[in-house]
Design a protein around this motif. Structure first.
Motif, PDB file in Angstrom:
ATOM      1  N   PRO A  11       1.073  -1.680  -0.129  1.00  0.00           N
ATOM      2  CA  PRO A  11       0.255   0.334  -0.155  1.00  0.00           C
ATOM      3  C   PRO A  11       0.887   0.782  -0.151  1.00  0.00           C
ATOM      4  CG  PRO A  11       0.025  -1.287   2.249  1.00  0.00           C
ATOM      5  CD  PRO A  11       0.931  -2.381   1.447  1.00  0.00           C
ATOM      6  N   ALA A  12       0.261   2.221  -0.391  1.00  0.00           N
ATOM      7  CA  ALA A  12       1.093   3.853  -1.057  1.00  0.00           C
ATOM      8  C   ALA A  12       1.402   4.208   0.457  1.00  0.00           C
ATOM      9  CB  ALA A  12       0.321   4.708  -1.531  1.00  0.00           C
ATOM     10  N   ALA A  13       2.482   4.804   1.355  1.00  0.00           N
ATOM     11  CA  ALA A  13       2.458   4.854   2.473  1.00  0.00           C
ATOM     12  C   ALA A  13       2.643   6.447   2.162  1.00  0.00           C
ATOM     13  CB  ALA A  13       4.782   4.965   2.667  1.00  0.00           C
ATOM     14  N   LEU A  14       1.390   6.442   3.710  1.00  0.00           N
ATOM     15  CA  LEU A  14       0.829   7.707   3.744  1.00  0.00           C
ATOM     16  C   LEU A  14       2.297   8.659   3.989  1.00  0.00           C
ATOM     17  CD1 LEU A  14      -2.036   6.859   6.301  1.00  0.00           C
ATOM     18  CD2 LEU A  14      -2.008   7.773   4.484  1.00  0.00           C
ATOM     19  N   PRO A  15       1.711   9.680   3.372  1.00  0.00           N
ATOM     20  CA  PRO A  15       3.328  10.924   3.755  1.00  0.00           C
ATOM     21  C   PRO A  15       3.468  11.367   5.661  1.00  0.00           C
ATOM     22  CG  PRO A  15       0.844  12.685   2.959  1.00  0.00           C
ATOM     23  CD  PRO A  15       0.824  10.598   2.450  1.00  0.00           C
ATOM     24  N   ALA A  16       4.234  10.850   6.031  1.00  0.00           N
ATOM     25  CA  ALA A  16       4.255  11.397   7.359  1.00  0.00           C
ATOM     26  C   ALA A  16       4.462  12.529   8.147  1.00  0.00           C
ATOM     27  CB  ALA A  16       6.408  11.476   7.434  1.00  0.00           C
ATOM     28  N   VAL A  17       3.276  12.622   8.927  1.00  0.00           N
ATOM     29  CA  VAL A  17       2.494  14.026   9.406  1.00  0.00           C
ATOM     30  C   VAL A  17       4.131  14.837  10.059  1.00  0.00           C
ATOM     31  CG1 VAL A  17       0.982  15.013  10.587  1.00  0.00           C
ATOM     32  CG2 VAL A  17       0.363  13.568   9.982  1.00  0.00           C
ATOM     33  N   PRO A  18       4.262  16.069   9.982  1.00  0.00           N
ATOM     34  CA  PRO A  18       5.357  16.678  10.884  1.00  0.00           C
ATOM     35  C   PRO A  18       5.286  17.153  12.154  1.00  0.00           C
ATOM     36  CG  PRO A  18       4.304  17.399   9.463  1.00  0.00           C
ATOM     37  CD  PRO A  18       4.036  16.370   8.572  1.00  0.00           C
ATOM     38  N   PRO A  19       5.548  17.119  12.944  1.00  0.00           N
ATOM     39  CA  PRO A  19       5.330  17.449  13.993  1.00  0.00           C
ATOM     40  C   PRO A  19       4.829  19.160  14.426  1.00  0.00           C
ATOM     41  CG  PRO A  19       7.656  17.976  13.947  1.00  0.00           C
ATOM     42  CD  PRO A  19       6.864  17.114  13.090  1.00  0.00           C
ATOM     43  N   ARG A  20       3.883  19.005  15.191  1.00  0.00           N
ATOM     44  CA  ARG A  20       3.082  20.656  15.265  1.00  0.00           C
ATOM     45  C   ARG A  20       4.372  21.870  15.550  1.00  0.00           C
ATOM     46  NH1 ARG A  20      -1.589  23.045  14.216  1.00  0.00           N
ATOM     47  NH2 ARG A  20      -2.074  24.319  15.163  1.00  0.00           N
ATOM     48  N   ARG A  21       3.720  22.745  14.714  1.00  0.00           N
ATOM     49  CA  ARG A  21       4.676  23.794  15.360  1.00  0.00           C
ATOM     50  C   ARG A  21       4.694  25.034  16.008  1.00  0.00           C
ATOM     51  NH1 ARG A  21       8.737  25.160   9.427  1.00  0.00           N
ATOM     52  NH2 ARG A  21      10.096  23.281  10.148  1.00  0.00           N
ATOM     53  N   TRP A  22       4.037  25.603  16.880  1.00  0.00           N
ATOM     54  CA  TRP A  22       3.688  26.497  17.896  1.00  0.00           C
ATOM     55  C   TRP A  22       4.156  27.523  18.300  1.00  0.00           C
ATOM     56  CZ3 TRP A  22      -0.946  24.968  19.564  1.00  0.00           C
ATOM     57  CH2 TRP A  22      -1.535  23.809  19.604  1.00  0.00           C
ATOM     58  N   TRP A  23       5.245  27.809  17.289  1.00  0.00           N
ATOM     59  CA  TRP A  23       5.687  29.253  17.128  1.00  0.00           C
ATOM     60  C   TRP A  23       5.204  30.926  16.582  1.00  0.00           C
ATOM     61  CZ3 TRP A  23       6.775  31.331  12.915  1.00  0.00           C
ATOM     62  CH2 TRP A  23       7.410  30.304  11.663  1.00  0.00           C
ATOM     63  N   PRO A  24       3.845  30.097  15.623  1.00  0.00           N
ATOM     64  CA  PRO A  24       3.533  31.623  15.496  1.00  0.00           C
ATOM     65  C   PRO A  24       1.981  31.409  16.322  1.00  0.00           C
ATOM     66  CG  PRO A  24       3.794  29.458  13.080  1.00  0.00           C
ATOM     67  CD  PRO A  24       3.969  28.463  14.901  1.00  0.00           C
ATOM     68  N   VAL A  25       1.531  31.017  17.014  1.00  0.00           N
ATOM     69  CA  VAL A  25       1.296  31.275  17.851  1.00  0.00           C
ATOM     70  C   VAL A  25       0.963  31.354  19.329  1.00  0.00           C
ATOM     71  CG1 VAL A  25       0.416  29.544  19.032  1.00  0.00           C
ATOM     72  CG2 VAL A  25      -1.597  30.851  18.624  1.00  0.00           C
ATOM     73  N   LEU A  26       2.428  32.452  19.558  1.00  0.00           N
ATOM     74  CA  LEU A  26       3.364  32.539  20.315  1.00  0.00           C
ATOM     75  C   LEU A  26       3.086  33.737  20.905  1.00  0.00           C
ATOM     76  CD1 LEU A  26       5.966  29.916  20.724  1.00  0.00           C
ATOM     77  CD2 LEU A  26       3.725  29.497  22.592  1.00  0.00           C
ATOM     78  N   PRO A  27       3.173  34.431  20.097  1.00  0.00           N
ATOM     79  CA  PRO A  27       2.830  36.241  20.244  1.00  0.00           C
ATOM     80  C   PRO A  27       1.293  36.997  20.556  1.00  0.00           C
ATOM     81  CG  PRO A  27       3.457  35.356  17.944  1.00  0.00           C
ATOM     82  CD  PRO A  27       3.637  34.055  18.351  1.00  0.00           C
ATOM     83  N   PRO A  28      -0.005  36.063  20.208  1.00  0.00           N
ATOM     84  CA  PRO A  28      -0.732  36.447  20.460  1.00  0.00           C
ATOM     85  C   PRO A  28      -1.268  35.219  22.237  1.00  0.00           C
ATOM     86  CG  PRO A  28      -0.967  34.437  19.108  1.00  0.00           C
ATOM     87  CD  PRO A  28       0.203  35.567  19.177  1.00  0.00           C
ATOM     88  N   VAL A  29      -0.592  35.006  22.059  1.00  0.00           N
ATOM     89  CA  VAL A  29      -0.443  34.060  23.704  1.00  0.00           C
ATOM     90  C   VAL A  29       0.259  34.431  24.705  1.00  0.00           C
ATOM     91  CG1 VAL A  29       0.276  31.338  24.717  1.00  0.00           C
ATOM     92  CG2 VAL A  29      -1.289  31.397  22.280  1.00  0.00           C
ATOM     93  N   ALA A  30       1.299  35.295  24.231  1.00  0.00           N
ATOM     94  CA  ALA A  30       2.322  35.731  25.041  1.00  0.00           C
ATOM     95  C   ALA A  30       1.836  37.288  25.625  1.00  0.00           C
ATOM     96  CB  ALA A  30       3.652  36.463  24.405  1.00  0.00           C
ATOM     97  N   ILE A  31       0.950  38.079  24.711  1.00  0.00           N
ATOM     98  CA  ILE A  31       0.052  38.904  25.249  1.00  0.00           C
ATOM     99  C   ILE A  31      -1.648  38.731  26.177  1.00  0.00           C
ATOM    100  CG2 ILE A  31      -1.484  40.515  24.471  1.00  0.00           C
ATOM    101  CD1 ILE A  31      -0.317  40.623  21.497  1.00  0.00           C
ATOM    102  N   VAL A  32      -1.741  36.895  26.320  1.00  0.00           N
ATOM    103  CA  VAL A  32      -2.732  37.152  26.895  1.00  0.00           C
ATOM    104  C   VAL A  32      -1.754  37.054  28.203  1.00  0.00           C
ATOM    105  CG1 VAL A  32      -4.677  35.657  27.215  1.00  0.00           C
ATOM    106  CG2 VAL A  32      -4.447  36.559  25.568  1.00  0.00           C
ATOM    107  N   LEU A  33      -1.053  37.051  28.411  1.00  0.00           N
ATOM    108  CA  LEU A  33      -0.390  35.627  29.821  1.00  0.00           C
ATOM    109  C   LEU A  33       0.060  36.852  30.629  1.00  0.00           C
ATOM    110  CD1 LEU A  33       0.566  32.039  28.741  1.00  0.00           C
ATOM    111  CD2 LEU A  33      -1.231  33.125  29.758  1.00  0.00           C
ATOM    112  N   LEU A  34       0.879  37.567  30.160  1.00  0.00           N
ATOM    113  CA  LEU A  34       1.283  38.798  30.578  1.00  0.00           C
ATOM    114  C   LEU A  34       0.649  39.565  30.845  1.00  0.00           C
ATOM    115  CD1 LEU A  34       4.147  40.202  27.766  1.00  0.00           C
ATOM    116  CD2 LEU A  34       4.129  39.206  30.040  1.00  0.00           C
ATOM    117  N   LEU A  35      -0.243  39.527  30.899  1.00  0.00           N
ATOM    118  CA  LEU A  35      -1.196  40.270  32.009  1.00  0.00           C
ATOM    119  C   LEU A  35      -1.733  40.121  32.856  1.00  0.00           C
ATOM    120  CD1 LEU A  35      -4.472  41.821  29.250  1.00  0.00           C
ATOM    121  CD2 LEU A  35      -2.400  43.111  30.166  1.00  0.00           C
TER     122      LEU A  35
END
Length: 476
Positions: A11-35
């Motif tokens: 069977p055709a191998a499924l493409p490997a799922v790369p690990p999720r990168r969380w760094w794009p969402v860190l700036p808005p999360v940082a705004i919230v937590l800094l309060l």
């Protein structure tokens, strides 16, 4: 007879799922937590009409916008669609007209920067950085965590009489925002309560079993500090947004939750007597206009009348950004007090000047005229209407759509009793960004593939590109 066995191709191998990168969402999360930091009350003071309040979250919002710009330059991805350009472009044009037509354009510049930060730059950056429902839930989780922390501090302040001064007692729950930012904790707790309610009513597919009861418990717990904030505007806005969520979830769910909230109120107020007299008095003052209103109500309606008078003088463009304080005394009656008394929560007595009408719509109308109010009201109305339209059609990530619509509705109602200014102002930009992601993002409208988008199928098209989006998502 020879039997030939043919081996089936692998069977055709499924493409490997790369690990999720969380760094794009860190700036808005940082705004919230800094309060949640101890110094979240900011440096400086005043509202939108006074000296600017600079907080760590404000600095993080600048970093958020810069991070988004650098990412756009580096990758060339995710430009805004025409719909998003229209929604964010209207406030830009209104602010530009108000700044140019102001009596002193130089003095109006700080106000223009603040408006662009809260209503254009931060929401647009959040819209561009959020990739899918998982990112939205990360920001929502940060909002709930911030609300629980600030709410716990507020309840402790009420119990130990170490909060802001209210009716001669230091019992008003304000969290870390101090007596000059009394709306800060109420705003944060309201956002967290609505986010928790959305997760409880529409738990994500595949979520652990404990998520729904935990979210419901968090929402119920946040009712207590919201009540102890004694913020009438936050009460009304949260009640309206929560009722809308319950009606969207169905009549049976609405009745069950309303029954539970009523029981909680009876236990807290009737059983334990938690601020029953003061809360009842505060509720009664909402409609107490002519029959001996308290001073805060009298000041509020006097400021509203002054704002209306400024608009009548210059109906098209208003008196100019940051012009309300200079024109206030010329339009207010002698019944307006010199300022609001603030004390408690570790601060000495201070007379805080009344530099805005405490109504965002009237503030825009008085300073930017019909041009400004039409532009901003159209922009906010488009977010609410388009978000609700998508939520009705959505089959996935309904929790994200529900909290986005709830935030947009809460902000629309709260602006009847408050305006921008104070340490929690930057959060307005973040929640408007969440609402914009649901309402305007062409990469996800609640009908495509749910999850973390591991193969990069969600990609925003360039302006004017009407080609189909791969991965099952439809055009906005």
């Amino acid at each position: 007879m020879t039997v030939t066995v043919t081996q089936a191709p692998p069977p055709a191998a499924l493409p490997a799922v790369p690990p999720r990168r969380w760094w794009p969402v860190l700036p808005p999360v940082a705004i919230v937590l800094l309060l949640a930091a101890p110094g979240s009350g900011g440096l400086g003071g005043g509202g939108v009409g006074g000296p600017g309040v600079l907080t760590p979250a404000d600095l993080a919002s600048g970093a958020l916008v810069l991070f988004c710009l650098l990412r756009l330059v580096r990758t060339g991805a995710r430009p805004l669609t025409w719909a998003a350009v229209a929604v964010f472009g209207l406030p830009v044009l209104a602010v530009a007209v108000a700044a140019v037509t102001a009596a002193d354009p130089g003095a109006a510049l700080p106000g223009a920067v603040r408006y662009l930060q809260v209503f254009v730059l931060v929401p647009a950056a959040v819209l561009l950085l959020l990739r899918d429902a998982a990112d939205v839930r990360a920001v929502a989780a940060a909002l709930i965590a911030l609300a629980l922390v600030q709410g716990a501090i507020g309840v402790h302040q009420y119990v130990t009489a170490t909060g802001a001064s209210y009716r001669g007692e230091n019992i008003r729950a304000v969290g870390t925002f101090g007596p000059t930012g009394v709306m800060g904790m109420a705003t944060v707790v309201s956002y967290g309560l609505l986010a928790a309610a959305a997760l409880a009513l529409w738990p994500p597919k595949g979520a652990p079993r404990w998520l729904r009861p935990a979210a419901a418990a968090a929402a119920a717990a946040l009712v207590v500090p919201l009540v102890l904030s004694f913020s009438r505007g936050a009460w009304i806005a949260t009640g309206a947004a929560l009722l809308a969520l319950l009606l969207l979830a169905g009549v049976r769910a609405a009745l069950a939750v309303l029954t539970a909230l009523t029981a909680l109120a009876v236990v807290l107020v009737g059983g334990f007597g938690v601020g029953s007299a003061l809360i009842g008095e505060r509720l009664g003052s909402i409609t107490q206009v002519t029959a001996a209103p308290d001073r805060s109500v009298n000041d509020r309606y006097t400021l509203w009348a002054a704002a209306a008078g400024m608009w009548r003088d210059r109906p098209l463009t208003g008196v100019g950004l940051k012009g309300f304080p200079d024109h206030r005394d010329g339009h207010a009656t002698i019944g307006l007090s010199a300022g609001s008394d603030t004390a408690g929560a570790g601060h000495a007595f201070h007379k805080q000047p009344l530099l805005s009408p405490h109504n965002m719509y009237l503030l825009i109308l008085s300073e930017q005229g019909l041009i400004g109010l039409t532009a901003f009201a159209t922009s906010w109305g488009a977010l609410l209407a388009r978000g609700h339209h998508r939520l009705r059609r959505a089959v996935r990530a309904r929790d994200c759509g529900a909290l986005a619509v709830a935030f947009a509705l809460w902000q629309s109602v709260d602006f009847l009793y408050a305006d921008i200014g104070g340490p929690s102002t930057v959060l307005t930009g973040v929640v408007l960004g969440l609402a914009a992601w649901w309402a305007l993002s062409p990469s996800y409208d609640g009908r495509g593939v749910d999850g973390s988008d591991p193969y990069g199928t969600y990609r925003t098209r360039p302006l004017g590109d009407s080609r189909a989006v791969p991965g099952g998502a439809t055009a906005a």
